[in-house]
Design an enzyme around this catalytic site. Structure first.
Site, mmCIF file in Angstrom:
data_model
loop_
_atom_site.group_PDB
_atom_site.id
_atom_site.type_symbol
_atom_site.label_atom_id
_atom_site.label_comp_id
_atom_site.label_asym_id
_atom_site.label_seq_id
_atom_site.Cartn_x
_atom_site.Cartn_y
_atom_site.Cartn_z
ATOM 1 N N MET A 28 -79.942 -36.731 12.099
ATOM 2 C CA MET A 28 -78.628 -36.093 12.218
ATOM 3 C C MET A 28 -77.583 -37.168 12.532
ATOM 4 O O MET A 28 -76.511 -36.865 13.079
ATOM 5 C CB MET A 28 -78.658 -35.024 13.300
ATOM 6 C CG MET A 28 -79.639 -33.904 12.940
ATOM 7 S SD MET A 28 -79.267 -32.332 13.712
ATOM 8 C CE MET A 28 -79.418 -32.757 15.420
ATOM 9 N N GLY A 29 -77.898 -38.421 12.183
ATOM 10 C CA GLY A 29 -76.941 -39.506 12.388
ATOM 11 C C GLY A 29 -76.860 -39.927 13.842
ATOM 12 O O GLY A 29 -77.772 -39.679 14.623
ATOM 13 N N HIS A 32 -79.584 -44.666 16.616
ATOM 14 C CA HIS A 32 -79.828 -45.584 17.729
ATOM 15 C C HIS A 32 -81.120 -46.351 17.436
ATOM 16 O O HIS A 32 -81.729 -46.162 16.371
ATOM 17 C CB HIS A 32 -79.889 -44.837 19.063
ATOM 18 C CG HIS A 32 -80.809 -43.644 19.037
ATOM 19 N ND1 HIS A 32 -82.171 -43.755 18.872
ATOM 20 C CD2 HIS A 32 -80.553 -42.317 19.127
ATOM 21 C CE1 HIS A 32 -82.716 -42.561 18.880
ATOM 22 N NE2 HIS A 32 -81.756 -41.660 19.024
ATOM 23 N N HIS A 35 -84.047 -44.515 15.944
ATOM 24 C CA HIS A 35 -83.995 -44.247 14.500
ATOM 25 C C HIS A 35 -84.352 -45.502 13.704
ATOM 26 O O HIS A 35 -85.020 -45.429 12.682
ATOM 27 C CB HIS A 35 -82.588 -43.803 14.077
ATOM 28 C CG HIS A 35 -82.178 -42.473 14.608
ATOM 29 N ND1 HIS A 35 -81.168 -42.321 15.529
ATOM 30 C CD2 HIS A 35 -82.633 -41.229 14.344
ATOM 31 C CE1 HIS A 35 -81.015 -41.038 15.805
ATOM 32 N NE2 HIS A 35 -81.891 -40.353 15.108
ATOM 33 N N GLY A 148 -89.927 -38.522 14.767
ATOM 34 C CA GLY A 148 -90.204 -39.020 16.110
ATOM 35 C C GLY A 148 -91.045 -38.014 16.887
ATOM 36 O O GLY A 148 -90.863 -36.807 16.757
ATOM 37 N N ASP A 151 -89.577 -35.088 19.742
ATOM 38 C CA ASP A 151 -89.422 -33.648 19.491
ATOM 39 C C ASP A 151 -90.791 -33.096 19.086
ATOM 40 O O ASP A 151 -91.020 -32.767 17.930
ATOM 41 C CB ASP A 151 -88.392 -33.436 18.379
ATOM 42 C CG ASP A 151 -87.042 -33.999 18.757
ATOM 43 O OD1 ASP A 151 -86.429 -33.491 19.696
ATOM 44 O OD2 ASP A 151 -86.613 -34.990 18.132
ATOM 45 N N VAL A 177 -89.391 -43.533 21.452
ATOM 46 C CA VAL A 177 -88.827 -44.844 21.803
ATOM 47 C C VAL A 177 -87.991 -44.640 23.068
ATOM 48 O O VAL A 177 -87.227 -43.680 23.167
ATOM 49 C CB VAL A 177 -87.957 -45.404 20.656
ATOM 50 C CG1 VAL A 177 -87.430 -46.789 20.992
ATOM 51 C CG2 VAL A 177 -88.762 -45.441 19.359
ATOM 52 N N SER A 186 -82.016 -40.778 22.664
ATOM 53 C CA SER A 186 -81.487 -39.574 22.027
ATOM 54 C C SER A 186 -80.007 -39.815 21.739
ATOM 55 O O SER A 186 -79.319 -40.482 22.521
ATOM 56 C CB SER A 186 -81.632 -38.394 22.983
ATOM 57 O OG SER A 186 -80.779 -37.334 22.582
ATOM 58 N N ARG A 188 -77.879 -37.744 22.115
ATOM 59 C CA ARG A 188 -77.131 -37.031 23.169
ATOM 60 C C ARG A 188 -76.921 -37.896 24.421
ATOM 61 O O ARG A 188 -76.066 -37.569 25.244
ATOM 62 C CB ARG A 188 -77.862 -35.745 23.553
ATOM 63 C CG ARG A 188 -77.837 -34.689 22.457
ATOM 64 C CD ARG A 188 -78.413 -33.381 22.946
ATOM 65 N NE ARG A 188 -78.185 -32.309 21.991
ATOM 66 C CZ ARG A 188 -79.015 -31.996 20.996
ATOM 67 N NH1 ARG A 188 -80.136 -32.669 20.846
ATOM 68 N NH2 ARG A 188 -78.737 -31.018 20.169
HETATM 69 O O1 PAF Z 1 -84.827 -34.259 14.668
HETATM 70 C C1 PAF Z 1 -83.727 -34.184 14.069
HETATM 71 O O2 PAF Z 1 -82.876 -35.069 14.130
HETATM 72 C C2 PAF Z 1 -83.423 -32.932 13.240
HETATM 73 O O3 PAF Z 1 -83.970 -31.800 13.830
HETATM 74 C C3 PAF Z 1 -83.859 -33.054 11.779
HETATM 75 C C4 PAF Z 1 -85.367 -33.208 11.641
HETATM 76 C C5 PAF Z 1 -83.159 -34.236 11.127
HETATM 77 C C6 PAF Z 1 -83.464 -31.789 11.005
HETATM 78 O O4 PAF Z 1 -82.087 -31.576 11.037
#
Ligand code: PAF
Length: 279
Positions: A28-29, A32, A35, A148, A151, A177, A186, A188
Site C-alpha cells: 500500500m506504498g 520502508h 518493503h 510479510g 500480518d 522486519v 509499519s 503507520r
Molecule cells: O499488507 C498490505 O499492505 C495490504 O493488505 C495488501 C496485501 C497490499 C493488500 O492491499
C-alpha cells in the site's frame, strides 16, 4: 522501470514477457526498509530471467475507519524513487476508479480464519484484502507473491484463498522486519508522536517477555501488564491462538501465536510472536 496505472497496461506488459516468471510484491506504498527486503527477496526468488512487479495501492475496500484511510501516508514520488533504486521491473499504481468500477458488486469472503483477531474488530477488512489480492494476482499473472509475516492473519487467509480457489500462485512468506529497538516496521509508525514512538517497542517486549510462560492465562496477564504500563491508549486485542486454525488456544500443546493489536491515539499497531508446542 515501467510505471502502470491501468490494469489493461499491466496485462499487456505481462503477456509480452512470454514465459518469464513474474513475482508480485503487493503493497500500500509508504515503502520502508521492510518493503525493500520483500522486494530483494522477490528479486532473489525470480532470478535473472524473471520479472518483479510492485503494486502500490491504498485499497479503500480494506479500511473500516475513514480516518485510517484518509490519514494513510501516500508518498508516491518517494516510493517510485525507491523502486527505481531497487531496479524493479514494473510498478502498478492504479487509481481507485481503475481498480473498482462504479457499482462493483463482487467480493471474496473468507469465513473462518477471518472471524477473530483483526477480523473481529475490523469488519470487512479481510474481504477487502482478499478481493484486492485476487485482482492483483489476476492482473499481474504472477507466479509467486511475497508477503510479510507481520500480518500473519492476512498471510494465513491468503494461503487459504490460494488453496480453496486453486490459484496457481506460490506465496513467499518473509519474516517480520524490525527497527533496532524491536518495533515491527509499519507504514503507520511514522504517524506516532515522538513519545508514542519511544514507547512502542513495549509491544514486542511484552510478547517476548511472556513467551516463556507455559500457562496461557499467566502468559497473557504478563504481556498485558507490560502493555498497560506505558502510553498505549488501548489494547484492541491480546490473544493466544492456534497457529493453524487461528482459533483461541487454551494451552500450548500445539504450535501457537501470541498476538496483539494496540492503539496509540488513533494509530493501530499489530505484532505477534510464534510459540512452539510444549509437551
Ligand atoms: O499488507 C498490505 O499492505 C495490504 O493488505 C495488501 C496485501 C497490499 C493488500 O492491499
Amino acid at each position: 522501470m515501467h510505471i502502470f496505472s491501468q490494469p489493461s497496461d499491466v496485462v499487456a506488459w505481462r503477456l509480452s514477457q512470454q514465459t518469464c516468471p513474474i513475482v508480485l510484491v503487493p503493497t500500500m506504498g509508504a515503502l520502508h526498509r521492510g518493503h525493500l527486503e520483500l522486494i530483494r527477496e522477490a528479486k532473489k526468488t525470480v532470478g535473472p530471467h524473471g520479472r518483479v512487479i510492485i503494486s502500490i495501492f491504498v485499497n479503500p475496500l480494506q479500511f473500516d475507519r475513514a480516518l485510517d484511510l484518509s490519514s494513510y501516508p501516500k508518498p508516491l514520488k518517494d516510493d517510485l524513487a525507491l523502486c527505481e533504486e531497487e531496479a524493479v521491473d514494473a510498478v502498478f499504481c492504479p487509481a481507485e476508479k481503475s481498480m473498482y468500477a462504479d457499482g462493483h458488486s463482487i467480493q471474496i469472503h473468507e469465513t473462518l480464519l477471518s472471524r477473530g483477531l483483526c477480523g473481529a474488530t475490523r469488519p470487512g477488512h479481510f474481504s477487502g484484502v482478499c478481493t484486492v489480492v485476487l485482482k492483483l494476482f489476476m492482473i499481474t499473472g504472477c507466479t509467486a507473491a511475497v508477503f510479510g509475516c507481520k500480518d500473519f492473519q492476512q498471510l494465513a487467509i491468503i494461503q487459504r484463498m490460494i488453496r480453496d480457489l486453486n490459484l496457481p500462485v506460490k506465496i513467499i512468506a518473509y519474516p517480520t522486519v524490525r527497527e533496532t529497538d524491536g518495533l515491527a516496521m509499519s507504514s503507520r509508525n511514522t504517524r506516532l508522536t515522538p513519545s508514542h514512538r519511544a514507547d512502542a517497542p513495549r509491544i514486542y517486549q511484552s510478547l517476548t517477555a511472556a513467551a516463556p510462560i507455559h500457562e496461557v492465562p499467566q502468559m497473557i496477564s504478563a504481556a498485558e501488564k507490560i502493555l498497560l504500563d506505558g502510553e498505549i491508549t488501548r489494547i484492541d486485542y491480546l490473544e493466544h491462538v492456534d497457529a493453524e486454525t487461528l482459533q483461541p488456544a487454551l494451552n500450548r500443546t500445539r504450535p501457537s501465536v501470541l498476538a496483539a493489536a494496540v492503539y496509540y491515539d488513533d494509530v493501530r499497531l499489530i505484532d505477534h510472536i510464534d510459540l512452539p508446542a510444549i509437551h
